[in-house]
Design a protein around this motif. Structure first.
Motif, PDB file in Angstrom:
ATOM      1  N   PRO A  24       0.843  -1.349   0.048  1.00 27.05           N
ATOM      2  CA  PRO A  24       0.049  -0.074  -0.026  1.00 27.05           C
ATOM      3  C   PRO A  24       0.871   1.369   0.118  1.00 27.05           C
ATOM      4  O   PRO A  24       2.037   1.100   0.521  1.00 27.05           O
ATOM      5  CB  PRO A  24      -0.694  -0.198   1.254  1.00 27.05           C
ATOM      6  CG  PRO A  24       0.086  -1.030   2.324  1.00 27.05           C
ATOM      7  CD  PRO A  24       0.742  -1.814   1.261  1.00 27.05           C
ATOM      8  N   ASN A  25       0.206   2.339  -0.468  1.00 26.56           N
ATOM      9  CA  ASN A  25       0.898   3.574  -0.509  1.00 26.56           C
ATOM     10  C   ASN A  25       1.511   3.946   0.768  1.00 26.56           C
ATOM     11  O   ASN A  25       2.554   4.607   0.827  1.00 26.56           O
ATOM     12  CB  ASN A  25       0.025   4.663  -1.022  1.00 26.56           C
ATOM     13  CG  ASN A  25       0.587   6.128  -1.103  1.00 26.56           C
ATOM     14  OD1 ASN A  25       1.196   6.460  -1.994  1.00 26.56           O
ATOM     15  ND2 ASN A  25       0.399   6.856  -0.246  1.00 26.56           N
ATOM     16  N   MET A  26       0.859   3.724   2.053  1.00 23.84           N
ATOM     17  CA  MET A  26       1.351   4.260   3.223  1.00 23.84           C
ATOM     18  C   MET A  26       2.689   3.739   3.827  1.00 23.84           C
ATOM     19  O   MET A  26       3.534   4.484   4.334  1.00 23.84           O
ATOM     20  CB  MET A  26       0.240   4.084   4.244  1.00 23.84           C
ATOM     21  CG  MET A  26       0.048   2.591   4.757  1.00 23.84           C
ATOM     22  SD  MET A  26       1.158   1.797   6.066  1.00 23.84           S
ATOM     23  CE  MET A  26       1.219   2.740   7.403  1.00 23.84           C
ATOM     24  N   VAL A  27       3.117   2.333   3.200  1.00 23.75           N
ATOM     25  CA  VAL A  27       4.336   1.721   3.417  1.00 23.75           C
ATOM     26  C   VAL A  27       5.385   2.247   2.629  1.00 23.75           C
ATOM     27  O   VAL A  27       6.424   2.335   3.057  1.00 23.75           O
ATOM     28  CB  VAL A  27       3.935   0.180   3.416  1.00 23.75           C
ATOM     29  CG1 VAL A  27       5.434  -0.455   3.899  1.00 23.75           C
ATOM     30  CG2 VAL A  27       3.101  -0.264   4.258  1.00 23.75           C
ATOM     31  N   PRO A  84       2.041  10.084  20.854  1.00 22.31           N
ATOM     32  CA  PRO A  84       1.267   9.278  20.202  1.00 22.31           C
ATOM     33  C   PRO A  84       0.590  10.486  19.033  1.00 22.31           C
ATOM     34  O   PRO A  84      -0.181  11.398  19.702  1.00 22.31           O
ATOM     35  CB  PRO A  84       0.191   8.657  20.746  1.00 22.31           C
ATOM     36  CG  PRO A  84       0.364   9.321  22.096  1.00 22.31           C
ATOM     37  CD  PRO A  84       1.812   9.989  22.295  1.00 22.31           C
ATOM     38  N   VAL A  85       0.651  10.111  17.936  1.00 21.42           N
ATOM     39  CA  VAL A  85      -0.157  10.783  16.842  1.00 21.42           C
ATOM     40  C   VAL A  85      -0.337   9.821  15.728  1.00 21.42           C
ATOM     41  O   VAL A  85       0.142   8.995  15.598  1.00 21.42           O
ATOM     42  CB  VAL A  85       0.648  11.952  16.315  1.00 21.42           C
ATOM     43  CG1 VAL A  85       1.004  13.243  17.089  1.00 21.42           C
ATOM     44  CG2 VAL A  85       1.934  11.661  15.518  1.00 21.42           C
ATOM     45  N   ILE A  86      -1.456  10.234  14.879  1.00 24.02           N
ATOM     46  CA  ILE A  86      -1.706   9.281  13.943  1.00 24.02           C
ATOM     47  C   ILE A  86      -0.696   9.508  12.840  1.00 24.02           C
ATOM     48  O   ILE A  86      -0.371  10.690  12.351  1.00 24.02           O
ATOM     49  CB  ILE A  86      -3.165   9.799  13.034  1.00 24.02           C
ATOM     50  CG1 ILE A  86      -4.263   9.189  14.317  1.00 24.02           C
ATOM     51  CG2 ILE A  86      -3.416   8.911  11.964  1.00 24.02           C
ATOM     52  CD1 ILE A  86      -5.490   9.671  13.880  1.00 24.02           C
ATOM     53  N   PRO A  87      -0.192   8.541  12.177  1.00 25.09           N
ATOM     54  CA  PRO A  87       0.723   8.596  11.291  1.00 25.09           C
ATOM     55  C   PRO A  87       0.195   9.244  10.021  1.00 25.09           C
ATOM     56  O   PRO A  87      -1.000   9.138   9.456  1.00 25.09           O
ATOM     57  CB  PRO A  87       1.255   7.192  10.574  1.00 25.09           C
ATOM     58  CG  PRO A  87       0.916   6.441  11.953  1.00 25.09           C
ATOM     59  CD  PRO A  87      -0.311   7.080  12.681  1.00 25.09           C
ATOM     60  N   GLY A  88       0.948  10.464   9.475  1.00 20.15           N
ATOM     61  CA  GLY A  88       0.693  11.180   8.264  1.00 20.15           C
ATOM     62  C   GLY A  88       0.321  10.278   7.215  1.00 20.15           C
ATOM     63  O   GLY A  88      -0.690  10.546   6.257  1.00 20.15           O
ATOM     64  N   SER A  89       1.136   9.171   6.869  1.00 22.00           N
ATOM     65  CA  SER A  89       0.841   8.325   5.808  1.00 22.00           C
ATOM     66  C   SER A  89      -0.415   7.668   6.115  1.00 22.00           C
ATOM     67  O   SER A  89      -0.770   7.323   5.041  1.00 22.00           O
ATOM     68  CB  SER A  89       2.195   7.203   6.033  1.00 22.00           C
ATOM     69  OG  SER A  89       1.983   6.345   7.021  1.00 22.00           O
ATOM     70  N   LEU A  90      -0.851   7.355   7.253  1.00 23.99           N
ATOM     71  CA  LEU A  90      -2.158   6.718   7.375  1.00 23.99           C
ATOM     72  C   LEU A  90      -3.281   7.627   6.974  1.00 23.99           C
ATOM     73  O   LEU A  90      -4.296   7.258   6.467  1.00 23.99           O
ATOM     74  CB  LEU A  90      -2.580   6.107   8.750  1.00 23.99           C
ATOM     75  CG  LEU A  90      -1.887   4.819   9.065  1.00 23.99           C
ATOM     76  CD1 LEU A  90      -2.041   4.383  10.578  1.00 23.99           C
ATOM     77  CD2 LEU A  90      -2.519   3.739   8.198  1.00 23.99           C
ATOM     78  N   GLY A  91      -3.056   8.919   7.175  1.00 28.09           N
ATOM     79  CA  GLY A  91      -3.941   9.872   6.800  1.00 28.09           C
ATOM     80  C   GLY A  91      -4.266   9.965   5.201  1.00 28.09           C
ATOM     81  O   GLY A  91      -5.159   9.867   4.556  1.00 28.09           O
TER      82      GLY A  91
END
Length: 716
Positions: A425-428, A611-618
């Motif tokens: 996937p793009n996030m990886v 802790p924050v949501i990874p930007g790549s997951l956004g």
């Protein structure tokens, strides 16, 4: 199941949660076990006297109170014993059962809450139920072997240290670890290993089944046979490959004494025995180690158990295991690259960078960052960089350095199972490239000029392009990165990098990015992308508000037969609102809201203590919304064996000016469809997107694209 109930603080008829269907030992109940300890005796604590039995109370009243409390506590004990056994049994089936805190007992307490699990007082940690590991949290071996059985001659070669001859070329480590051998200094007790399972066992962390004998039946002989099975599994995982000169020692390498226990069900010699090693934990911190429970069977019955066995690989005294001050390597640290080169930093150092000693990871001047909020690489399943192969640069010189890193991407990685894409996937793509770039940029020391100041790492943006379509399963990604510049400002340090990712020597992805290391004061002054103004979404600005329709993503995901659907850890959307022919370009508008749960799995990974949501997951969430729209619009109808890919030759740009926190409640995204391009066996959708936290727009994506193509379709 009487032996499983020992130590639960419950007397009476044992409760069987599935009436023998699951978890019943073969042959019915086994003899009660006699417990000894390889390190120390751990007795089961007896209930204390009732709290209200004090001096001056009459004997009769005291006895009455004791009896009343005993009956009440016995009922509590029985009920919670039942719940505990259900949780243990279900965990073996891969089902997690939350066990609530028991109600306060009258007088004596029989249970305590530890690590989120309810356990009887006095029961050692080794007996606590181990949750079934998810694919995301599984340990990634340092080497892989096709071997699942070992004959006696294989075991003999392992006693000589010939791991390459037994397991394959991935275990080659010339000049290193002469003392790492099976059963070194002792008699080999195992005859054959009939099964090695990387993901087997009750918790999915691994299993070894071996035959042994004869054994003299003493606790020492059972412990020795169990230890040899653990050594085999540690070697199978390649745990020795990240150290240059190590030995096997009991424990986890922390220096604390091992606390394994031996239980005997019968006495006397065993002519033959089956050793079943059930792995409960594998980690590289503080040293590479394995934990396991081991069952020894003979004649179809349990002869004994070794509980809480732990075995580590620890460097010999004086052998360096990490960079010295200044980032200088005092000697080769043991790890070779996929191409056979001596590396500078390995999986061992990256694991310490994520959750251990920063001094071990990068050198003693980083040690003060350990155990506090600081720059870290994401943890566990989100650790997507493995090794630093080479570095042309030195600590303190923050411009112009170049370096090469590696990341192994096994086919059983969680993201291949969970993505809707035909490959990675793009996030990886984003996450592994950014982690490789930032880790070594940080290694060079941009924060060391103010070492005591707490800092938070954030990616600020970048541009990336896929150069060719490639299946990355079971491939090693090589990344060539260049630190272009470092700017030190008051309260922030900025680093810009460029990078190219290669597989099998050929480039397939390239980009450039900007990172920032921010003080607490700088983090408190974030104003988003619009100078602190609350800019509403396009849909909210429309008067009158246009009609919308909803794509029910959750319903499609709930259908096991639904194809091209992200699931599990990548299930990031439940529904998408659509305005046909809406948006800035009149070609379609998408809006979605994702609830943020503080218990979302990625907060524990990205980042520990920050802790924050990874930007790549956004970005991945936006991509999924576009993929669902493409399918819902029927753009893939008529395709044979379609699959989503990352579009080749289409640069995309991202800009971050804030982060999603566990307390933000929700994240909102919108996509303006910009272009729909069709070709033989292919369709590509391009759009611009934004994401909001409550009251603030913080992500902006330009020319983000998704593509669906038939298998074997010709390129554009």
């Amino acid at each position: 199941m009487n032996d499983e109930l020992e130590g639960l603080g419950f007397d009476g008829e044992p409760f069987n949660p599935f009436a023998g269907a699951i978890g019943e030992p073969p042959g019915g109940a086994q003899p009660a076990l006699q417990r000894t300890s390889a390190a120390r005796q751990v007795p089961v604590t007896q209930p204390p006297p009732a709290a209200d039995q004090t001096a001056g109370t009459s004997h009769i009243a005291a006895v009455a109170r004791e009896m009343r409390n005993a009956v009440a506590n016995a009922h509590r004990s029985a009920l919670h014993a039942q719940v505990l056994l259900q949780a243990r049994t279900l965990s073996q089936c891969g089902v997690a059962l939350a066990v609530p805190e028991p109600p306060p007992a009258s007088g004596a307490r029989f249970f305590e809450a530890v690590d989120g699990h309810i356990r009887p007082i006095g029961v050692p940690r080794s007996l606590r139920a181990v949750p079934f590991v998810t694919t995301e949290a599984r340990f990634k071996p340092l080497a892989r072997s096709e071997k699942t059985r070992l004959r006696r001659d294989d075991l003999g070669r392992l006693t000589e240290g010939d791991m390459t001859g037994v397991f394959g070329p991935g275990y080659l480590q010339p000049g290193c670890n002469p003392s790492v051998k099976l059963a070194a200094g002792t008699t080999l007790l195992l005859d054959e290993v009939t099964r090695i399972e990387l993901r087997g066992g009750s918790s999915g962390r691994g299993q070894v089944v071996a035959s042994a004998g004869p054994l003299d039946g003493t606790p020492e002989s059972l412990l020795a046979a169990a230890g040899q099975a653990a050594e085999i599994f540690a070697l199978y995982l390649g745990l020795h490959l990240c150290l240059a000169d190590a030995t096997f020692v009991p424990g986890d390498g922390s220096g604390e004494p091992a606390r394994s226990e031996v239980e005997l069900a019968r006495s006397g010699p065993l002519r033959s025995a089956e050793i079943r090693l059930d792995v409960t934990d594998v980690d590289l911190v503080p040293r590479p180690h394995v934990r396991a429970n081991v069952e020894v069977r003979s004649g179809g019955a349990v002869a004994g158990r070794v509980l809480g066995l732990s075995l580590a690989l620890v460097e010999k005294p004086g052998v360096p295991i990490g960079p010295a001050r200044g980032g200088i390597l005092p000697a080769f640290l043991g790890r070779y690259s996929a191409a056979g080169e001596q590396t500078m930093i390995s999986e061992f150092h990256i694991a310490h960078f994520a959750r251990g000693s920063h001094g071990i990871a990068f050198g003693p001047e980083f040690e003060h960052y350990s155990g506090r909020r600081a720059t870290r690489v994401p943890d566990r399943g989100l650790t997507l960089v493995d090794r630093l192969v080479s570095l042309d640069g030195q600590r303190g010189k923050l411009d112009g350095a170049s370096y090469e890193t590696e990341y192994d991407s096994p086919a059983d990685s969680w993201y291949y199972a969970d993505t809707a894409n035909a490959s990675m996937p793009n996030m990886v793509y984003m996450e592994t490239s950014l982690q490789s770039a930032l880790s070594i940029g940080y290694f060079l020391g941009p924060t060391l000029s103010h070492p005591e100041a707490p800092v938070s790492l954030r990616n600020l943006g970048g541009t990336a392009t896929v150069l060719r379509e490639v299946d990355l399963r079971d491939k090693t990604i090589r990344q060539q990165s260049k630190l272009q510049s470092t700017t030190l400002n008051n309260g922030a340090s900025l680093q810009s990098c460029s990078y190219t990712m290669l597989v099998d020597g050929d480039p397939f992805y390239e980009g450039e990015t900007l990172f920032g290391y921010f003080s607490e004061a700088a983090m408190a002054k974030q104003t988003g992308l619009d100078a602190g103004r609350n800019v509403p979404t396009w849909l909210e600005q429309q008067q009158p508000r246009p009609a919308t329709r909803t794509i029910d993503v959750a319903a499609r995901r709930a259908d096991p037969s639904a194809s091209l659907c992200a699931r599990d850890h990548l299930a990031l959307l439940d529904d998408v609102q659509v305005v046909d022919e809406g948006g800035n370009y009149g070609k379609g508008y998408l809006r979605a809201v994702r609830r943020i749960d503080p218990d979302d799995w990625f907060f524990a990974r990205h980042f520990p203590r920050d802790p924050v949501i990874p930007g790549s997951l956004g970005v991945e969430t936006v991509i999924q919304a576009m993929q669902e729209w493409l399918l819902d619009a029927g753009l893939g109808e008529g395709m044979s064996d379609p699959g989503f890919i990352l579009p080749v030759g289409a640069p995309s740009t991202w800009k971050y000016r804030g982060q999603f926190l566990p307390t933000d409640g929700e994240a909102t995204l919108e996509v303006h469809i910009k272009d729909v391009r069709r070709g033989p066996g292919r369709v590509r959708v391009t759009g611009d997107a934004s994401m909001w936290k409550p009251g603030l727009r913080i992500y902006e994506l330009t020319d983000i694209a998704v593509e669906l193509r038939e298998e074997g379709a010709q390129p554009w």
